[in-house]
Enzyme design. Structure first.
Site, PDB file in Angstrom:
ATOM      1  N   MET A 104       0.884  -1.923   2.989  1.00 30.32           N
ATOM      2  CA  MET A 104       2.123  -1.160   2.833  1.00 30.32           C
ATOM      3  C   MET A 104       2.364  -0.250   4.028  1.00 30.32           C
ATOM      4  SD  MET A 104       4.024  -1.795   0.204  1.00 30.32           S
ATOM      5  CE  MET A 104       4.997  -0.286   0.290  1.00 30.32           C
ATOM      6  N   HIS A 113      -2.315   7.477   0.774  1.00 33.09           N
ATOM      7  CA  HIS A 113      -2.880   6.430  -0.090  1.00 33.09           C
ATOM      8  C   HIS A 113      -2.317   6.537  -1.515  1.00 33.09           C
ATOM      9  CE1 HIS A 113      -5.784   3.854   1.897  1.00 33.09           C
ATOM     10  NE2 HIS A 113      -6.319   3.517   0.734  1.00 33.09           N
TER      11      HIS A 113
END
Length: 381
Positions: free
Chosen positions: A202, A193
């Site tokens: 992403m 993250h």
């Protein structure tokens, strides 16, 4: 430390072999198909993936609306926020798709941050930076309750080291099957993250990029984002991530994560095969119909959009066939006059659905649903 890829079971190997067979079969079919049909299918699958991945994050734009936005339509009935998020994701995914055959390609921290800027640059602030590693803590909430934390990502000070390790891993030679490696890349990134926001999209995009570098199929034919975006699968996706624990613990067995992804790959491959078969059958029926009705062959693409995707807009038809504005308008007027299309709305916001004389057999083939089989006996499907 990153998650190690697990050893595949015999059942995993069988599912993976079935996925490979479907993907290679689809590749040969696409190579033999008409260019306009293949391009239309690619555009649909791209739009479907974008719509689904954004839906997971709460930005709801239908696949057909994404298709219209891809064609440059301005009068699409979506909120400003959803439009902006969709266009940002489209730009980023278009670049990801273009990287599939770059000869001197290499993963880098700069590449990942640049992709993040394409996705989140419009939301860049001093507190929530885009295109840079996060500077503070980040938490994943449980079920939308901001006071209930499901996952706490590694400390911000650890992010540069972990991302350097991930980039090194992505560039290293590896004996793992590319689809397994892609699933592991997704898990590695979403667990680190590294950004304040946009980590889910992403991570799913990185999975698509790793698959695309394999070279068997263009990325839009292998992405599992559309599968993940279905409500039941989204819930299972969150549950599977939750299995990893409330903090970053890469020293664990992630066999269930691989099994979840193999299920996704298998069912998405089935779905793409079904979509390709349906779309090709509709195209052939419309070619025959156009010939018997004395229609110009180029009109088939407009009729095909209506049959398969429920509507067509002038800009999409114009773009698909390389027409002038006047030619596209004249063709659509002629199809309306023939009772094949029905206009909805006025001026720039107008789109077209099937008219009273649209061939019923075509609609029947186009709108017959398919059933997906389960690759594992106890898998969700």
């Amino acid at each position: 430390m990153l998650y190690p890829a697990p050893v595949l079971s015999a059942a995993d190997g069988q599912v993976l072999a079935e996925i490979d067979e479907m993907r290679h079969s689809l590749r040969h079919r696409l190579q033999a198909g008409p260019a306009k049909w293949v391009m239309g299918l690619r555009d649909f699958l791209t739009a479907d993936a974008v719509a689904a991945s954004n839906t997971i994050e709460g930005f709801r734009v239908s696949t057909v609306d994404v298709q219209d936005l891809m064609a440059g339509e301005r009068d699409v009935d979506v909120s400003d926020e959803n439009r902006e998020e969709t266009l940002a994701y489209l730009r980023m995914m278009t670049y990801v798709q273009s990287l599939h055959d770059v000869p001197d390609f290499a993963y880098s921290k700069g590449l990942l941050n640049s992709l993040h800027w394409m996705l989140q640059g419009h939301r860049h602030t001093r507190d929530k930076v885009a295109g840079q590693w996060r500077r503070g803590s980040v938490y994943v909430t449980d079920g939308g309750n901001r006071r209930s934390v499901a996952y706490t990502a590694p400390d911000a000070a650890e992010v540069p080291r972990l991302m350097a390790e991930l980039v090194e891993w992505l560039n290293a030679d590896c004996s793992d099957h590319p689809l397994v490696r892609a699933a592991m890349a997704h898990l590695q990134l979403v667990s680190i993250h590294p950004w304040p926001d946009g980590n889910g999209r992403m991570s799913r995009s990185l999975q698509t990029l790793v698959i695309s570098r394999e070279g068997v199929l263009a990325p839009e034919f292998s992405s599992i984002e559309a599968w993940l975006g279905r409500s039941q699968n989204t819930w299972s996706y969150y549950l599977e991530l939750k299995r990893r624990g409330a903090t970053y613990r890469p020293d664990q067995d992630v066999s269930s994560w691989i099994r979840f992804n193999l299920t996704a790959y298998h069912q998405q491959a089935q779905a793409v095969q079904g979509e390709a078969s349906r779309s090709a059958a509709v195209w052939d029926l419309l070619l025959s119909f156009a010939g018997s009705a004395g229609l110009d062959e180029r009109m088939v693409s407009a009729l095909h959009d209506v049959a398969v995707h429920d509507r067509v807009r002038r800009a999409r038809y114009e773009q698909a066939e390389g027409l002038t504005l006047q030619q596209a308008q004249r063709d659509l007027r002629d199809l309306v006059a023939a009772g094949l299309l029905e206009p909805v709305g006025r001026t720039r916001a107008r789109y077209y659905t099937e008219g009273p004389r649209f061939p019923e057999r075509v609609l029947e083939v186009a709108r017959t649903p398919m059933t997906l089989s389960r690759p594992y006996p106890d898998a969700l499907g």
